[in-house]
Design a protein around this motif. Structure first.
Motif, short mmCIF file in Angstrom:
data_model
loop_
_atom_site.label_atom_id
_atom_site.label_comp_id
_atom_site.label_asym_id
_atom_site.label_seq_id
_atom_site.Cartn_x
_atom_site.Cartn_y
_atom_site.Cartn_z
N THR A 11 -8.02 -5.42 -15.09
CA THR A 11 -8.86 -6.30 -15.92
C THR A 11 -9.86 -7.07 -15.07
N VAL A 12 -9.37 -8.06 -14.35
CA VAL A 12 -10.25 -8.90 -13.55
C VAL A 12 -10.92 -8.10 -12.43
N GLY A 13 -10.15 -7.24 -11.77
CA GLY A 13 -10.71 -6.44 -10.69
C GLY A 13 -11.82 -5.51 -11.15
N SER A 14 -11.66 -4.92 -12.33
CA SER A 14 -12.71 -4.03 -12.85
C SER A 14 -13.98 -4.80 -13.15
N ILE A 15 -13.84 -5.98 -13.70
CA ILE A 15 -15.02 -6.80 -13.99
C ILE A 15 -15.73 -7.19 -12.70
N LEU A 16 -14.95 -7.59 -11.69
CA LEU A 16 -15.55 -7.95 -10.41
C LEU A 16 -16.23 -6.76 -9.75
N ARG A 17 -15.61 -5.57 -9.84
CA ARG A 17 -16.21 -4.38 -9.26
C ARG A 17 -17.52 -4.01 -9.97
N LEU A 18 -17.56 -4.26 -11.26
CA LEU A 18 -18.79 -3.99 -12.02
C LEU A 18 -19.92 -4.88 -11.54
N PHE A 19 -19.62 -6.17 -11.36
CA PHE A 19 -20.65 -7.12 -10.94
C PHE A 19 -21.05 -6.95 -9.48
N THR A 20 -20.16 -6.45 -8.66
CA THR A 20 -20.46 -6.30 -7.23
C THR A 20 -20.80 -4.86 -6.86
N PHE A 21 -21.13 -4.04 -7.85
CA PHE A 21 -21.40 -2.63 -7.57
C PHE A 21 -22.49 -2.42 -6.52
N PRO A 22 -23.65 -3.09 -6.61
CA PRO A 22 -24.67 -2.85 -5.57
C PRO A 22 -24.18 -3.21 -4.16
N LEU A 23 -23.47 -4.33 -4.04
CA LEU A 23 -22.94 -4.73 -2.75
C LEU A 23 -21.84 -3.78 -2.29
N ASN A 24 -21.05 -3.30 -3.23
CA ASN A 24 -20.00 -2.33 -2.93
C ASN A 24 -20.62 -1.03 -2.42
N TRP A 25 -21.70 -0.63 -3.02
CA TRP A 25 -22.40 0.58 -2.60
C TRP A 25 -22.95 0.42 -1.19
N LEU A 26 -23.53 -0.74 -0.90
CA LEU A 26 -24.10 -0.99 0.42
C LEU A 26 -23.04 -1.05 1.52
N THR A 27 -21.85 -1.54 1.18
CA THR A 27 -20.78 -1.68 2.18
C THR A 27 -19.83 -0.49 2.19
N LEU A 28 -20.16 0.56 1.46
CA LEU A 28 -19.37 1.79 1.40
C LEU A 28 -17.93 1.54 0.93
N GLY A 29 -17.76 0.66 -0.03
CA GLY A 29 -16.47 0.43 -0.65
C GLY A 29 -15.65 -0.70 -0.07
#
Length: 113
Positions: free
Chosen positions: A45-63
């Motif tokens: 729940t919470v983790g999925s929402i956070l991953r959605l909002f941080t997707f661009p940063l997640n993409w830049l840091t390779l996960g």
């Protein structure tokens, strides 16, 4: 039946991870099952929402951000479960998350669907 076996395996994984990682404690096998459920629910729940909002940063840091979110979800589960599940800090939670991922990978590779 698969759900019950999955629940028991989750409890085993959490219990083993708490046994391996210094600074991670669970009150017993029943609480290990509950801890696995809480971590999974919070991560979904919470983790999925956070991953959605941080997707661009997640993409830049390779996960790397996704891993940090998982560690934060372990810490959130620690605060939700009180004294029944305890991790001593961020680095202990990070090591706990790594051990749980490795154990789930080993168990998942040995089970046949």
């Amino acid at each position: 039946m698969k759900f019950i076996i999955s629940l028991l395996l989750t409890g085993v994984v959490v219990a083993i991870a708490c046994w391996i990682v210094p600074g991670a404690h669970v009150a017993g096998f029943g609480w290990a099952i509950v801890t696995g459920l809480v971590i999974g629910f919070v991560n979904a729940t919470v983790g999925s929402i956070l991953r959605l909002f941080t997707f661009p940063l997640n993409w830049l840091t390779l996960g790397l951000i996704s891993f940090i979110i998982t560690v934060l979800m372990v810490l959130l589960s620690d605060s939700l479960l009180g004294s029944k599940f305890d991790v001593d800090g961020f680095w202990t939670a990070a090591l706990f998350a790594i051990v749980v991922a490795i154990l789930e990978m080993i168990i998942g590779s040995t089970s046949k669907d």
